[in-house]
Structure formats: structure tokens, C-alpha cells
Design a protein around this motif. Structure first.
Motif, PDB file in Angstrom:
ATOM      1  N   LEU A  87       0.649  -1.067   0.078  1.00  0.00           N
ATOM      2  CA  LEU A  87       0.014   0.121   0.062  1.00  0.00           C
ATOM      3  C   LEU A  87       0.800   1.342  -0.077  1.00  0.00           C
ATOM      4  CD1 LEU A  87      -2.997  -1.024   2.505  1.00  0.00           C
ATOM      5  CD2 LEU A  87      -3.294  -0.157   0.117  1.00  0.00           C
ATOM      6  N   PHE A  88       1.877   1.287   0.845  1.00  0.00           N
ATOM      7  CA  PHE A  88       2.764   2.603   0.810  1.00  0.00           C
ATOM      8  C   PHE A  88       3.700   2.542  -0.052  1.00  0.00           C
ATOM      9  CE2 PHE A  88       1.044   2.734   5.213  1.00  0.00           C
ATOM     10  CZ  PHE A  88       1.270   4.015   5.552  1.00  0.00           C
ATOM     11  N   ALA A  89       3.830   1.482  -0.767  1.00  0.00           N
ATOM     12  CA  ALA A  89       4.817   1.422  -2.073  1.00  0.00           C
ATOM     13  C   ALA A  89       3.641   1.944  -3.522  1.00  0.00           C
ATOM     14  CB  ALA A  89       5.437   0.349  -2.456  1.00  0.00           C
ATOM     15  N   GLY A  90       2.465   2.121  -3.038  1.00  0.00           N
ATOM     16  CA  GLY A  90       1.892   2.402  -4.549  1.00  0.00           C
ATOM     17  C   GLY A  90       1.488   1.299  -5.314  1.00  0.00           C
ATOM     18  N   GLU A  91       1.537  -0.017  -4.789  1.00  0.00           N
ATOM     19  CA  GLU A  91       1.325  -1.300  -5.666  1.00  0.00           C
ATOM     20  C   GLU A  91      -0.438  -1.635  -5.284  1.00  0.00           C
ATOM     21  OE1 GLU A  91       3.821  -4.443  -4.571  1.00  0.00           O
ATOM     22  OE2 GLU A  91       5.582  -3.037  -4.891  1.00  0.00           O
ATOM     23  N   LEU A  92      -0.866  -1.130  -4.167  1.00  0.00           N
ATOM     24  CA  LEU A  92      -2.233  -1.336  -4.118  1.00  0.00           C
ATOM     25  C   LEU A  92      -2.779   0.211  -3.481  1.00  0.00           C
ATOM     26  CD1 LEU A  92      -1.967  -4.542  -1.864  1.00  0.00           C
ATOM     27  CD2 LEU A  92      -2.819  -4.276  -4.411  1.00  0.00           C
ATOM     28  N   GLY A  93      -4.078   0.048  -3.544  1.00  0.00           N
ATOM     29  CA  GLY A  93      -4.696   1.518  -3.347  1.00  0.00           C
ATOM     30  C   GLY A  93      -6.346   1.447  -3.602  1.00  0.00           C
ATOM     31  N   PRO A  94      -6.893   2.494  -3.846  1.00  0.00           N
ATOM     32  CA  PRO A  94      -8.571   2.627  -3.896  1.00  0.00           C
ATOM     33  C   PRO A  94      -8.493   2.093  -5.255  1.00  0.00           C
ATOM     34  CG  PRO A  94      -7.674   4.514  -2.707  1.00  0.00           C
ATOM     35  CD  PRO A  94      -6.415   3.801  -2.994  1.00  0.00           C
ATOM     36  N   ASP A  95      -7.624   2.567  -6.332  1.00  0.00           N
ATOM     37  CA  ASP A  95      -7.742   2.285  -7.614  1.00  0.00           C
ATOM     38  C   ASP A  95      -7.187   0.626  -7.942  1.00  0.00           C
ATOM     39  OD1 ASP A  95      -5.067   3.074  -7.213  1.00  0.00           O
ATOM     40  OD2 ASP A  95      -4.878   3.932  -9.188  1.00  0.00           O
ATOM     41  N   ARG A  96      -6.479   0.182  -6.995  1.00  0.00           N
ATOM     42  CA  ARG A  96      -5.822  -1.246  -7.182  1.00  0.00           C
ATOM     43  C   ARG A  96      -6.046  -2.033  -5.845  1.00  0.00           C
ATOM     44  NH1 ARG A  96       0.381   0.404  -9.313  1.00  0.00           N
ATOM     45  NH2 ARG A  96      -0.077   1.733 -10.995  1.00  0.00           N
ATOM     46  N   GLY A  97      -7.269  -2.979  -6.079  1.00  0.00           N
ATOM     47  CA  GLY A  97      -7.605  -3.726  -5.231  1.00  0.00           C
ATOM     48  C   GLY A  97      -8.590  -3.040  -4.229  1.00  0.00           C
ATOM     49  N   ASP A  98      -9.100  -1.834  -4.507  1.00  0.00           N
ATOM     50  CA  ASP A  98     -10.061  -1.262  -3.483  1.00  0.00           C
ATOM     51  C   ASP A  98      -9.548  -1.408  -2.269  1.00  0.00           C
ATOM     52  OD1 ASP A  98     -12.519   0.092  -3.294  1.00  0.00           O
ATOM     53  OD2 ASP A  98     -13.482  -1.745  -2.832  1.00  0.00           O
ATOM     54  N   MET A  99      -8.287  -1.155  -1.646  1.00  0.00           N
ATOM     55  CA  MET A  99      -7.789  -0.815  -0.756  1.00  0.00           C
ATOM     56  C   MET A  99      -7.369   0.603  -0.200  1.00  0.00           C
ATOM     57  SD  MET A  99      -5.507  -4.358  -0.798  1.00  0.00           S
ATOM     58  CE  MET A  99      -5.570  -4.556   0.896  1.00  0.00           C
ATOM     59  N   TYR A 100      -7.597   0.666   1.017  1.00  0.00           N
ATOM     60  CA  TYR A 100      -7.324   2.233   1.944  1.00  0.00           C
ATOM     61  C   TYR A 100      -6.419   1.887   3.034  1.00  0.00           C
ATOM     62  CZ  TYR A 100     -11.261   3.382  -1.049  1.00  0.00           C
ATOM     63  OH  TYR A 100     -12.034   3.494  -2.365  1.00  0.00           O
ATOM     64  N   ILE A 101      -5.889   3.253   3.411  1.00  0.00           N
ATOM     65  CA  ILE A 101      -5.006   3.322   4.427  1.00  0.00           C
ATOM     66  C   ILE A 101      -5.585   4.076   5.503  1.00  0.00           C
ATOM     67  CG2 ILE A 101      -2.756   4.165   5.277  1.00  0.00           C
ATOM     68  CD1 ILE A 101      -1.520   3.741   2.404  1.00  0.00           C
ATOM     69  N   TYR A 102      -6.121   5.263   5.394  1.00  0.00           N
ATOM     70  CA  TYR A 102      -6.280   6.057   6.466  1.00  0.00           C
ATOM     71  C   TYR A 102      -7.470   7.196   5.713  1.00  0.00           C
ATOM     72  CZ  TYR A 102      -5.421   9.256  10.341  1.00  0.00           C
ATOM     73  OH  TYR A 102      -5.765  10.180  11.474  1.00  0.00           O
ATOM     74  N   SER A 103      -8.488   7.664   6.416  1.00  0.00           N
ATOM     75  CA  SER A 103      -9.460   8.311   5.854  1.00  0.00           C
ATOM     76  C   SER A 103      -9.054   9.744   5.569  1.00  0.00           C
ATOM     77  CB  SER A 103     -10.669   8.266   6.486  1.00  0.00           C
ATOM     78  OG  SER A 103     -11.450   7.088   6.211  1.00  0.00           O
ATOM     79  N   ARG A 104      -7.948  10.363   6.234  1.00  0.00           N
ATOM     80  CA  ARG A 104      -7.527  11.665   5.592  1.00  0.00           C
ATOM     81  C   ARG A 104      -6.888  11.479   4.361  1.00  0.00           C
ATOM     82  NH1 ARG A 104      -2.652  14.324   6.203  1.00  0.00           N
ATOM     83  NH2 ARG A 104      -1.763  12.889   7.697  1.00  0.00           N
ATOM     84  N   HIS A 105      -6.425  10.358   3.934  1.00  0.00           N
ATOM     85  CA  HIS A 105      -6.148  10.372   2.481  1.00  0.00           C
ATOM     86  C   HIS A 105      -7.047  10.012   1.619  1.00  0.00           C
ATOM     87  CE1 HIS A 105      -1.874   8.054   4.182  1.00  0.00           C
ATOM     88  NE2 HIS A 105      -2.363   9.390   4.801  1.00  0.00           N
ATOM     89  N   PHE A 106      -7.888   9.022   1.442  1.00  0.00           N
ATOM     90  CA  PHE A 106      -9.015   8.755   0.890  1.00  0.00           C
ATOM     91  C   PHE A 106      -9.983   7.825   1.602  1.00  0.00           C
ATOM     92  CE2 PHE A 106      -6.161  10.048  -2.456  1.00  0.00           C
ATOM     93  CZ  PHE A 106      -6.806  10.912  -2.970  1.00  0.00           C
ATOM     94  N   ASN A 107     -11.188   8.062   1.544  1.00  0.00           N
ATOM     95  CA  ASN A 107     -12.241   7.253   2.334  1.00  0.00           C
ATOM     96  C   ASN A 107     -13.278   6.896   1.151  1.00  0.00           C
ATOM     97  OD1 ASN A 107     -15.340   7.429   3.254  1.00  0.00           O
ATOM     98  ND2 ASN A 107     -14.053   7.118   5.122  1.00  0.00           N
ATOM     99  N   PRO A 108     -13.861   5.728   1.242  1.00  0.00           N
ATOM    100  CA  PRO A 108     -14.568   5.007   0.296  1.00  0.00           C
ATOM    101  C   PRO A 108     -15.902   5.938  -0.017  1.00  0.00           C
ATOM    102  CG  PRO A 108     -13.690   3.228   1.411  1.00  0.00           C
ATOM    103  CD  PRO A 108     -13.440   4.518   2.007  1.00  0.00           C
ATOM    104  N   THR A 109     -16.638   6.403   1.258  1.00  0.00           N
ATOM    105  CA  THR A 109     -17.838   7.186   1.064  1.00  0.00           C
ATOM    106  C   THR A 109     -17.491   8.538   0.419  1.00  0.00           C
ATOM    107  OG1 THR A 109     -18.460   5.890   2.987  1.00  0.00           O
ATOM    108  CG2 THR A 109     -19.817   7.585   2.329  1.00  0.00           C
ATOM    109  N   VAL A 110     -16.331   9.125   0.786  1.00  0.00           N
ATOM    110  CA  VAL A 110     -16.207  10.572   0.430  1.00  0.00           C
ATOM    111  C   VAL A 110     -15.996  10.487  -1.047  1.00  0.00           C
ATOM    112  CG1 VAL A 110     -14.788  12.569   0.796  1.00  0.00           C
ATOM    113  CG2 VAL A 110     -15.457  11.214   2.792  1.00  0.00           C
ATOM    114  N   LEU A 111     -15.067   9.420  -1.332  1.00  0.00           N
ATOM    115  CA  LEU A 111     -14.756   9.427  -2.801  1.00  0.00           C
ATOM    116  C   LEU A 111     -15.831   9.033  -3.712  1.00  0.00           C
ATOM    117  CD1 LEU A 111     -11.491   7.157  -2.932  1.00  0.00           C
ATOM    118  CD2 LEU A 111     -11.771   9.509  -3.527  1.00  0.00           C
ATOM    119  N   ALA A 112     -17.092   8.554  -3.392  1.00  0.00           N
ATOM    120  CA  ALA A 112     -18.085   8.409  -3.861  1.00  0.00           C
ATOM    121  C   ALA A 112     -19.026   9.621  -4.293  1.00  0.00           C
ATOM    122  CB  ALA A 112     -19.092   7.238  -3.288  1.00  0.00           C
ATOM    123  N   LEU A 113     -18.843  10.315  -3.196  1.00  0.00           N
ATOM    124  CA  LEU A 113     -19.526  11.692  -3.313  1.00  0.00           C
ATOM    125  C   LEU A 113     -18.830  12.564  -4.108  1.00  0.00           C
ATOM    126  CD1 LEU A 113     -21.733  14.029  -2.609  1.00  0.00           C
ATOM    127  CD2 LEU A 113     -19.903  14.492  -0.773  1.00  0.00           C
ATOM    128  N   GLY A 114     -17.417  12.409  -4.191  1.00  0.00           N
ATOM    129  CA  GLY A 114     -16.389  12.982  -5.439  1.00  0.00           C
ATOM    130  C   GLY A 114     -16.752  12.869  -6.643  1.00  0.00           C
TER     131      GLY A 114
END
Length: 476
Positions: A87-114
Motif C-alpha cells: 500500500l505504501f509503495a503504491g502497488e495497492l490502493g483505492p484504484d488497485r484492489g479497492d484498498m485504503y490506508i487512512y481516511s485523511r487520505h481517501f475514504n470510500p464514502t467520500v470518494l463516492a460523493l466526489g
């Protein structure tokens, strides 16, 4: 959002993994890169905001609910230690595996509103923030930078004016030149070659309701190598600034988009690369200032957005009816939907057809005292509306702009901006029937009129009789 941490020297830039495809905006000089010729897909797909919203990806609930689930977690777990590294290397994330770290970065619900906000404004991406001012300040800090220059409309919301005239100059050496943005020559003359980074306007100015010529301003900004940032708070759905040439669109979502006067929120709509740059781990204004939207707020707003086009149509219908009738009574009314408004044709040409001219109107009572007396009767005598700042509520809200939402501006700046001491700004609601509300307005206005000579004579005579009766009672 995942962070891309490669094994490089400490002096090298560490960035977040980017979830959005970029159009090239902001790839150079911290956000000053050009915009690719190809239009974002949302702009090509649907030009009508209601249709674009309906075409946006629908999020279902975790168990198949028609409404999406609220992801209220601040942090997110992983099943294996190596997943965190990836995750921290950028190999996984919201766009890669639908994975998240911390909601100050990105949160699934907030991203949907975006995604919904991006569809609404016809932009490539959007990021939702904790308030409208946090959206505005974050964008300006990201795009302008220390020592940069902004050309801004002379008439702006008081908080934005204070940000540009006081706060940013004090904290980062940013300077701003305020001009009549309807004067193309004045805008061009205010540009400082190599220093001006942003031209900043409101689609419809707060509170004077002047309509910005967005295509002209976009042309002037781009010729100077600057970005056009437009606050579209007064006219969501009605105008789509990005489709007219604006680079970034900001909103106080607290207003018409929310509609309930119960939520504070903001949004930044623009190219994906702008949002990505603002989420940069080392230099991103959103990442480092942290104006994070709560997931529960994002869920509430996502449920209201589908109704926004209908609400804006009724706000506009009521405002036009009231403005027309007020003008018929001889009042000094400012409303872009009136044929004699200097920018009536402009808004009609720029606007999305079928949504009217907006829910904001102004009545100039001449003096602050007359404005206050009218508002007193409208609220406390006839119940036409409420004395309150903000806008976009289902009840009519009214305030005297000079001593409220524009009070941050010095008196001389208010005068130059055309803000009269007696200017009453009204956000026209749609609660109750139109005729019911109009009767309430007429009754309040009647109470403002001085009594006729005959009525005055009768009133004095009655007072004399009452005094004589009281004196006679004391004698007995």
C-alpha cells in the motif's frame, strides 16, 4: 489513498499513489502545467448536469442495499504484513484492489460523493472537503504559491475577499488585484506576466448578482498562463463553468447542494492531476492541511444530490416570480432573470437550459435602517422568511449584506463593489405556496409605508380621546 515510497534519497519527492487518470494539469511547477486537448470523458458523455448525475456510477450497500454503506472507519486493516508495505509503495490502493490506508487520505464514502460532484460539474475528478472556505483556500494555496499573484473580482463573498486581501498576503506573500471582471481591458491590465497564477471569480457575484463572462475570463487567464478558478456556489446545475472554460470549480456544498442548512461542506472539481497534486504527501494542500470530510456527511450529501436539479428549478421559479412582482411594486430589485438585468442575456446563454436563473435576488431598500425594518416585518410579523446568513434552504433566508456576509470588506471596497448599505440579499425558498408567501411579503411591505394624512389624523384623535378618558378616570 496509497503512498508511493520508493527506496530513494531523503531529498527526493515522496508522493501519493494517484487514483485518477490525469489530463496533464499541474504536472509542472506545482500545478502550472497545461491542459490536454482531449476533453474529460464526463464532459463528452453528458452535457446536462441531471443526466450526468444519473449516468454516474451508483454505489450499492455492503449487503446489496440500494444506498451505499457508510465507511466510518478512520483507519483500515490489512490481512498480511506485506500488504501494508505494498500500500505504501503504491502497488495497492483505492484504484488497485479497492484498498485504503487512512481516511485523511481517501475514504470510500467520500470518494463516492466526489465522483458525483465531478459528474455534476462535468470535470474529471472532485475532492470533497470539510467546508467551502477550506476548498477555496486549499486551491489557492496549491495553485498560487508563495509570492504569487491573483486577479480577482472586486465583488466576492466577504470571507474570500479577506482571504485574498489579508490572510494570504500575511502568511505567504500572495498579492491580489481586485478589478471589475466585466471589463476585459481591466482584467488584462491587472495581469502580471510571469507572476499571475489565478484569475478568481464567482459565477454570480455575492451579493450583487453580477454574472461573470466565464468564456472571456478563461481566454484571458489562459493567454496569461494562469488558471481560471470559479466559485459556483450560487448556481449549481444552472451553470457548468468547466464546460465554459474554467479550470477549477469550487463549491460551498453547505448551500444549495445540501439544501438543509444543517451541513458544512465544500468541494473542489477539476482535472484529476490537480486533485492528485493536492494529495501529494510532501506538497499537497489537501494532504497537509487536512480539511477532511466526514464519511457520514458524505453519505448525507450523496442522498441529496439526485434531488438538486428539481430543487434548483423551483428555487428559480419562485425567485423569478417574486422578482417580477417586486419590480412591479416599484422596488429596486436585482435578479439576473429580469430582462433589464445587465447580464440577463449572458446568463441565459451560458446556463443549462431548463433550470432558470437561480434562487438569489436582492432588494435595495436604500438605507440599512429601512432594510432592517423590512426584514423585521418579514420574519417577525408576517413569517415570510428568516433573518439568517447562508443560502439554498427550503425557507427563504435574508440578510443585509453590508453588515453581515460582506462585512469583512472595508466600506470603500463595498462601495466600489456596488454593495449598498440597504441591500437585502434573499435566498428564495420553496416552502409553502407561492401565493401564500407573496401575500406575506405584501403585508410586510405595507407596514413599511407611512400612514396617510387621514389615518394619521384619526390616530392622533384616538390618542387624545384616550388621554382625556385617563385624566377623567384619575379625577374620579
Amino acid at each position: 489513498m496509497a503512498q508511493a515510497m520508493a527506496p530513494v534519497a531523503a531529498s527526493d519527492l515522496v508522493t501519493l499513489k494517484r487514483p485518477f487518470q490525469s489530463d496533464g494539469f499541474g504536472e509542472e511547477n506545482g500545478g502550472g502545467g497545461g491542459i490536454a486537448d482531449e476533453k474529460p470523458r464526463a464532459r463528452r458523455r453528458e452535457s446536462d448536469p441531471a443526466a450526468a448525475l444519473a449516468a454516474a456510477r451508483h454505489e450499492f450497500g455492503e449487503h446489496g442495499g440500494v444506498n451505499m454503506s457508510i465507511e466510518a472507519s478512520a483507519t483500515f486493516t490489512v490481512m498480511e504484513p506485506d500488504t501494508m508495505r505494498r500500500l505504501f509503495a503504491g502497488e495497492l490502493g483505492p484504484d488497485r484492489g479497492d484498498m485504503y490506508i487512512y481516511s485523511r487520505h481517501f475514504n470510500p464514502t467520500v470518494l463516492a460523493l466526489g465522483r458525483q460532484m465531478a459528474a455534476l460539474e462535468g470535470t474529471e475528478a472532485a475532492y470533497c472537503t470539510a467546508s467551502g472556505m477550506s476548498a477555496i483556500s486549499s486551491v489557492l494555496m496549491q495553485l498560487v504559491g508563495a509570492g504569487g499573484h491573483v486577479v480577482a473580482s472586486r465583488c466576492l463573498y466577504g470571507g474570500t475577499h479577506a482571504l485574498l486581501s489579508r490572510f494570504l498576503p500575511r502568511t505567504s506573500g500572495v498579492t491580489a488585484t481586485f478589478v471589475d471582471v466585466d471589463d476585459e481591458a481591466a482584467v488584462r491590465a491587472a495581469v502580471r506576466p510571469g507572476q499571475t497564477r489565478v484569475v478568481y471569480v464567482e459565477t454570480v457575484s455575492n451579493p450583487t448578482l453580477a454574472v461573470a463572462d466565464i468564456p472571456m475570463l478563461a481566454r484571458v487567464a489562459h493567454e496569461a498562463g494562469a488558471k481560471l478558478v470559479v466559485d459556483n456556489t450560487f448556481t449549481p446545475v444552472i451553470v457548468s463553468p468547466a464546460r465554459l472554460g474554467a479550470d477549477v470549480v469550487v463549491h460551498s456544498v453547505s448551500k444549495f447542494i445540501s439544501g438543509g442548512a444543517d451541513i458544512i461542506a465544500g468541494a473542489i472539481c477539476g482535472p484529476a492531476s490537480l486533485v492528485n497534486s493536492m494529495m501529494d504527501l510532501m506538497e499537497g494542500a489537501l494532504m497537509l492541511l487536512g480539511p477532511t470530510m466526514n464519511a457520514k456527511v458524505a453519505f448525507e450529501l450523496s442522498e441529496r444530490l439526485p434531488h438538486l436539479p428539481l430543487r434548483m428549478q423551483e428555487h428559480s421559479r419562485r425567485a423569478l416570480a417574486f422578482a417580477t412582482r417586486m419590480q412591479g411594486l416599484g422596488l429596486r430589485v436585482v435578479y439576473p432573470g429580469l430582462p433589464d438585468h445587465p447580464h440577463h442575456a449572458r446568463l441565459g446563454a451560458m446556463g443549462n437550459q431548463g433550470y432558470g436563473f437561480g434562487g438569489m435576488l436582492c432588494v435595495d431598500m436604500g438605507t440599512e435602517d429601512r432594510a432592517n425594518r423590512l426584514m423585521h416585518h418579514l420574519q417577525n410579523t408576517t413569517q415570510f422568511g428568516l433573518m439568517a446568513v447562508s443560502l439554498g434552504y427550503y425557507e427563504t433566508l435574508m440578510s443585509c449584506s453590508g453588515n453581515s456576509t460582506s462585512s469583512e470588506m472595508p466600506p470603500e471596497d463595498r462601495a466600489r463593489a456596488g454593495i449598498s448599505p440597504g441591500l437585502v440579499r434573499m435566498s428564495v425558498g420553496y416552502n409553502g405556496t407561492l401565493e401564500q408567501r407573496w401575500a406575506q411579503f405584501e403585508r410586510a411591505l405595507a407596514l413599511m409605508q407611512p400612514p396617510t394624512p387621514q389615518a394619521h389624523h384619526l390616530k392622533v384623535a384616538a390618542a387624545d380621546r384616550d388621554a382625556a378618558a385617563a385624566d377623567n378616570h384619575r379625577k374620579h
